[in-house]
Scaffold this motif. Structure first.
Motif, mmCIF file in Angstrom:
data_model
loop_
_atom_site.group_PDB
_atom_site.id
_atom_site.type_symbol
_atom_site.label_atom_id
_atom_site.label_comp_id
_atom_site.label_asym_id
_atom_site.label_seq_id
_atom_site.Cartn_x
_atom_site.Cartn_y
_atom_site.Cartn_z
ATOM 1 N N ASP A 118 -9.016 -2.543 -1.608
ATOM 2 C CA ASP A 118 -8.145 -3.527 -2.245
ATOM 3 C C ASP A 118 -7.389 -3.092 -3.386
ATOM 4 N N ASP A 119 -7.961 -2.128 -4.209
ATOM 5 C CA ASP A 119 -7.392 -1.680 -5.522
ATOM 6 C C ASP A 119 -6.185 -0.949 -5.123
ATOM 7 N N PHE A 120 -6.102 -0.454 -3.948
ATOM 8 C CA PHE A 120 -4.873 0.227 -3.411
ATOM 9 C C PHE A 120 -3.811 -0.453 -2.739
ATOM 10 N N LYS A 121 -4.054 -1.830 -2.774
ATOM 11 C CA LYS A 121 -3.138 -2.540 -1.645
ATOM 12 C C LYS A 121 -1.572 -2.162 -2.260
ATOM 13 N N TRP A 122 -1.574 -2.445 -3.644
ATOM 14 C CA TRP A 122 -0.124 -2.349 -4.303
ATOM 15 C C TRP A 122 0.576 -1.027 -4.111
ATOM 16 N N GLN A 123 -0.143 -0.044 -3.404
ATOM 17 C CA GLN A 123 0.532 1.135 -3.112
ATOM 18 C C GLN A 123 0.737 1.194 -1.603
ATOM 19 N N MET A 124 0.678 0.244 -0.802
ATOM 20 C CA MET A 124 1.166 0.111 0.555
ATOM 21 C C MET A 124 2.253 -0.742 0.818
ATOM 22 N N GLU A 126 3.932 -3.826 3.064
ATOM 23 C CA GLU A 126 3.072 -5.151 3.862
ATOM 24 C C GLU A 126 2.605 -4.691 5.149
ATOM 25 N N GLN A 127 3.562 -4.037 5.975
ATOM 26 C CA GLN A 127 3.190 -3.539 7.295
ATOM 27 C C GLN A 127 1.963 -2.584 7.271
ATOM 28 N N GLU A 128 2.162 -1.567 6.470
ATOM 29 C CA GLU A 128 0.848 -0.687 6.138
ATOM 30 C C GLU A 128 -0.450 -1.298 5.975
ATOM 31 N N TRP A 129 -0.213 -2.578 5.015
ATOM 32 C CA TRP A 129 -1.498 -3.227 4.700
ATOM 33 C C TRP A 129 -1.953 -3.761 5.624
ATOM 34 N N LEU A 130 -1.160 -4.561 6.549
ATOM 35 C CA LEU A 130 -1.380 -5.338 7.577
ATOM 36 C C LEU A 130 -2.164 -4.456 8.775
ATOM 37 N N THR A 131 -1.883 -3.293 9.130
ATOM 38 C CA THR A 131 -2.460 -2.436 9.926
ATOM 39 C C THR A 131 -3.526 -2.108 9.579
ATOM 40 N N ILE A 132 -3.901 -1.613 8.043
ATOM 41 C CA ILE A 132 -5.144 -1.379 7.659
ATOM 42 C C ILE A 132 -6.084 -2.416 7.759
ATOM 43 N N THR A 133 -5.794 -3.649 7.427
ATOM 44 C CA THR A 133 -6.657 -4.812 7.208
ATOM 45 C C THR A 133 -7.316 -5.198 8.718
ATOM 46 N N SER A 134 -6.344 -5.159 9.627
ATOM 47 C CA SER A 134 -6.529 -5.477 10.810
ATOM 48 C C SER A 134 -7.231 -4.527 11.936
ATOM 49 N N SER A 135 -7.356 -3.145 11.156
ATOM 50 C CA SER A 135 -8.148 -2.316 12.064
ATOM 51 C C SER A 135 -9.461 -2.482 12.016
ATOM 52 N N TRP A 146 -3.298 7.000 3.325
ATOM 53 C CA TRP A 146 -3.166 7.537 2.032
ATOM 54 C C TRP A 146 -2.777 9.155 2.295
ATOM 55 N N THR A 147 -3.292 10.069 3.007
ATOM 56 C CA THR A 147 -3.133 11.098 3.244
ATOM 57 C C THR A 147 -1.850 11.578 3.622
ATOM 58 N N GLN A 148 -1.288 10.639 4.644
ATOM 59 C CA GLN A 148 0.095 10.745 4.959
ATOM 60 C C GLN A 148 1.122 10.507 3.973
ATOM 61 N N LYS A 149 1.033 9.460 3.082
ATOM 62 C CA LYS A 149 1.942 9.319 1.942
ATOM 63 C C LYS A 149 1.519 10.499 0.962
ATOM 64 N N GLU A 150 0.443 11.120 0.742
ATOM 65 C CA GLU A 150 0.530 11.966 -0.288
ATOM 66 C C GLU A 150 1.143 13.364 0.413
ATOM 67 N N ALA A 151 0.934 13.622 1.542
ATOM 68 C CA ALA A 151 1.733 14.602 2.328
ATOM 69 C C ALA A 151 3.091 14.595 2.102
ATOM 70 N N VAL A 152 3.586 13.474 2.313
ATOM 71 C CA VAL A 152 5.213 13.139 2.244
ATOM 72 C C VAL A 152 5.761 13.487 0.890
ATOM 73 N N ILE A 153 4.806 12.805 -0.329
ATOM 74 C CA ILE A 153 5.577 13.206 -1.432
ATOM 75 C C ILE A 153 5.214 14.761 -2.007
ATOM 76 N N LYS A 154 4.427 15.222 -1.356
ATOM 77 C CA LYS A 154 4.168 16.722 -1.753
ATOM 78 C C LYS A 154 5.171 17.450 -0.884
ATOM 79 N N LYS A 165 4.655 2.964 -2.621
ATOM 80 C CA LYS A 165 5.190 1.658 -1.963
ATOM 81 C C LYS A 165 6.338 1.649 -1.562
ATOM 82 N N THR A 166 7.424 2.626 -2.066
ATOM 83 C CA THR A 166 8.577 2.678 -1.859
ATOM 84 C C THR A 166 9.076 3.189 -0.492
ATOM 85 N N PHE A 167 8.249 3.751 0.304
ATOM 86 C CA PHE A 167 8.474 4.327 1.559
ATOM 87 C C PHE A 167 7.393 3.956 2.390
#
Length: 210
Positions: A118-124, A126-135, A146-154, A165-167
């Protein structure tokens, strides 16, 4: 071809790495390694660079100067005047290094741990968070995103100056400022999540353990 090398850290091998490998790098980097309090952190960092140069010798049959790793203003490492692009990541007891020519690359690995997601909700998004919480496997789903987003910005190269959260990650891809980045999961260890990202479609992968 995209090459991915990885290794596990080992306390038994730590002194050998310090004795035989550390002196090859710049004095600033040597001071950084010596400044770590935990041998695990020191070895994770040093082993990443050792893997990088061994991989370059094996794959590209050439030797680059160990002291010529430069950094952009966003702290992305690179070699001057070389087509070889690389990225290194580590977590837990694993270090991974990705290499490719003529394409920007980013890789991220994270050990799946019991955290307060929940501490990382603001990083996701709306659709990503829905997918996570319904998994049915929330932690695994969270670390996948998280690893996908980190890999992309790298891969993009501007690091955390781009808010996560901007992508949005969708269908193994993400778009930042009209630039598309492609993603692929790297399965190394079931206790970890690992993804690689390129700014071009991902073709054949070669994964090697050192």
């Amino acid at each position: 071809m995209i090459y991915i090398y990885y290794s596990y850290i080992s306390e038994d091998n730590f002194e050998n790495l310090l004795e035989n490998e550390l002196s090859k790098f710049s004095s600033d980097y040597q001071d950084k390694i010596k400044g770590y309090r935990r041998w695990q952190d020191a070895q994770l960092s040093l082993l990443g660079r050792v893997i990088l140069f061994k991989a370059i010798e094996q794959v590209y049959k050439c030797k680059l100067n160990y002291k010529e790793i430069l950094q952009t203003k966003y702290n992305k490492p690179y070699f001057k005047d070389s087509l070889i692009q690389f990225n290194i990541s580590h977590s837990g007891e694993i270090v991974v290094c990705a290499l490719v020519e003529k394409s920007q690359v980013g890789i991220d690995i994270e050990i799946i741990s019991d955290i307060q997601i929940d501490d990382f909700k603001w990083q996701m998004t709306e659709q990503e968070w829905l997918t996570i919480t319904s998994s049915g496997k929330m932690m695994e789903s969270f670390f996948a995103y998280w690893t996908q987003k980190e890999a992309v910005i790298k891969t993009h190269g501007h690091g955390l100056s781009i808010p996560l959260k901007t992508f949005e990650i969708s269908e193994d891809a993400a778009i930042i400022n009209d630039q598309k980045f492609f993603l692929k999961e790297i399965k190394i260890d079931e206790k970890y999540k690992c993804y690689i990202s390129l700014d071009m479609p991902i073709d054949e992968l070669c994964i090697r353990k050192i």
